[in-house]
Write an enzyme that holds these catalytic residues in place. Structure first.
Site, short mmCIF file in Angstrom:
data_model
loop_
_atom_site.label_atom_id
_atom_site.label_comp_id
_atom_site.label_asym_id
_atom_site.label_seq_id
_atom_site.Cartn_x
_atom_site.Cartn_y
_atom_site.Cartn_z
NE ARG A 197 -5.94 0.77 -2.24
CZ ARG A 197 -5.34 1.31 -1.18
NH1 ARG A 197 -4.09 1.02 -0.90
NH2 ARG A 197 -6.00 2.16 -0.40
NE ARG A 234 -0.63 1.52 3.66
CZ ARG A 234 0.50 2.16 3.88
NH1 ARG A 234 1.62 1.52 4.15
NH2 ARG A 234 0.53 3.47 3.82
N GLY A 235 0.26 2.40 -0.13
CA GLY A 235 1.04 3.63 -0.23
C GLY A 235 1.31 3.88 -1.71
CB ALA A 236 0.78 6.95 -3.72
CG ASN A 269 -2.44 11.59 2.50
OD1 ASN A 269 -1.88 10.70 1.87
ND2 ASN A 269 -2.18 11.80 3.78
CE LYS A 270 -5.57 5.62 3.91
NZ LYS A 270 -6.51 4.79 3.09
CG ASP A 303 -2.89 7.97 -1.55
OD1 ASP A 303 -2.94 8.53 -0.44
OD2 ASP A 303 -2.50 6.80 -1.72
CD GLN A 320 -3.69 2.62 6.58
OE1 GLN A 320 -4.34 3.03 7.53
NE2 GLN A 320 -4.21 2.51 5.38
#
Ligand code: MRU
Length: 368
Positions: free
Chosen positions: A95, A54-56, A259-260, A249, A208
């Site tokens: 995603r 995960r994570g861009a 972002n998150k 992201d 996270q």
């Protein structure tokens, strides 16, 4: 990055086995450190969709190798193109928000198309995926060097007192190939002997921050404290946060930042309290095709059970427990958009700029 004195990247090709790509499976961190081997297109689709990675930037790197593996497993001849088209669709559908996924697929696909035979196409895809992850790591390293200057300046003003940095989610090396985006300046400052302390938002629902950012900072020896997501505003009101640094992201040409989920609320609190709010990103996270982040960035909605259940360690076993009443529905938006006006600056591999179109295009004139 180091774990127990061993250097890791988050993704690598297995030695003497170009058909196997290794990743760190993040689902059970910090309690279990598992290396997973990805060998088929389906392995890659599952790893991205189900958040083993995960994570861009890391999603981008994984998709790049996924398309390379798809090229290896595609049939020779007429069926090759169709197989690749289908592979791209499957990888794209994993995603929706992190634009690195789409940018990486574009890049590997166009390299692959330059080959004439299957083996040439596979070789080009492999070379491009390798270049992409190396470049991504280097971009994150440079983000750290630019961000370091901001932390240094605050440390000087504070006469050497620890610089308190708040971060949300995990934009660390585990979200990237190495170094991280938001954490890269933190590691650079810590390694330069500057006293830093990180407030780590737990980042519900998948936590996270509590699970992954805390794990990273602990392994690097950076002082940190995990906080519930709703604590940041209080800390800012009491002068306990010197700056906020987050990842992203997808960032638009005009500086709107996805972002998150929860990042927007931190930006509002920072704005209200005069706390600088910086966003770190490599160029792979810009979406040059859009301007209005709130209207145009697709926001991922994930399974409501990620909200209803919470995961942790119980009696030495990773366990999920139900948090809400059984019948209560939940909603799970993965991301939100922070408008450019709330962003103090963007820290990129090319330097720092204001979050507006003309400043961004001065750093990236080729994107005009
Ligand atoms: O849903 P996730 O865990 O993939 O979301 C990650 C984030 O929001 C990160 O902050 C973002 O990708 C930046 S990563 C360098």
């Amino acid at each position: 990055m180091r774990i127990n004195d061993q250097h890791y990247r988050t993704i690598w090709v297995k030695e003497n086995d170009p058909g196997t790509v290794c990743i760190i499976d993040q689902r059970n961190l910090p309690h279990e450190f598992v290396i997973e081997e990805l060998k088929t297109l389906q392995d890659f689709v599952t790893a991205i969709r189900d958040m083993h990675v995960r994570g861009a930037p890391l999603i981008g790197g994984t998709a790049a190798y996924g398309l390379y593996i798809a090229a290896r497993e595609a049939p020779e001849g007429l069926g090759f193109e169709t197989y690749i088209e289908q592979a791209v669709i499957q990888l794209r559908n994993t995603r929706p928000t992190a634009v690195d996924l789409f940018n990486a697929l574009e890049r590997v696909l166009s390299a692959l198309k330059e080959g004439t035979t299957k083996s040439e196409k596979v070789a080009r895809a492999f070379q491009t995926a390798n270049e992409l992850v190396d470049e991504s790591a280097e971009h994150c390293r440079l983000i750290g060097q630019h961000g370091l200057e901001i932390i240094k300046e605050i440390a000087e003003k504070k006469g050497g007192q620890p610089v308190n940095i708040l971060t949300h989610c995990n934009a660390g090396w585990l979200a990237c190939v190495d170094y991280g985006t938001a954490t890269s300046p933190v590691y650079a400052a810590h390694d330069a002997g500057i006293a830093v302390h990180v407030w780590v938002d737990e980042t519900r629902p998948r936590n996270q921050g509590a699970r992954i950012t805390a794990f990273e900072l602990l392994n690097h020896g950076v002082p940190h404290t995990v906080i519930p997501d709703n604590t940041g505003g209080h800390l800012m009101q009491h002068g306990m946060v010197d700056l906020v640094i987050v990842g992203t992201d997808r960032t638009t040409k005009s500086g709107d930042v996805a972002n998150k989920i929860g990042t927007y609320l931190k930006a509002l609190a920072a704005h209200d309290n005069g706390v600088p709010f910086y966003v770190t990103l490599p160029s792979s996270t810009f979406d040059w095709t859009i301007r209005d982040g709130v209207k145009e960035i697709p926001i991922e909605q994930r399974n409501q059970d990620e909200v209803r259940f919470i995961q942790g360690l119980a009696d030495g076993k990773i366990t999920k427990v139900l948090l809400t009443p059984t019948e209560s529905p939940a909603v799970n938006y993965g991301f939100d958009v922070t408008p450019a006006r709330l962003v103090t600056g963007l820290i990129t591999e090319r330097g720092i700029c204001a979050a507006n179109e003309s400043a961004i295009l001065q750093l990236y004139p080729e994107a005009v």
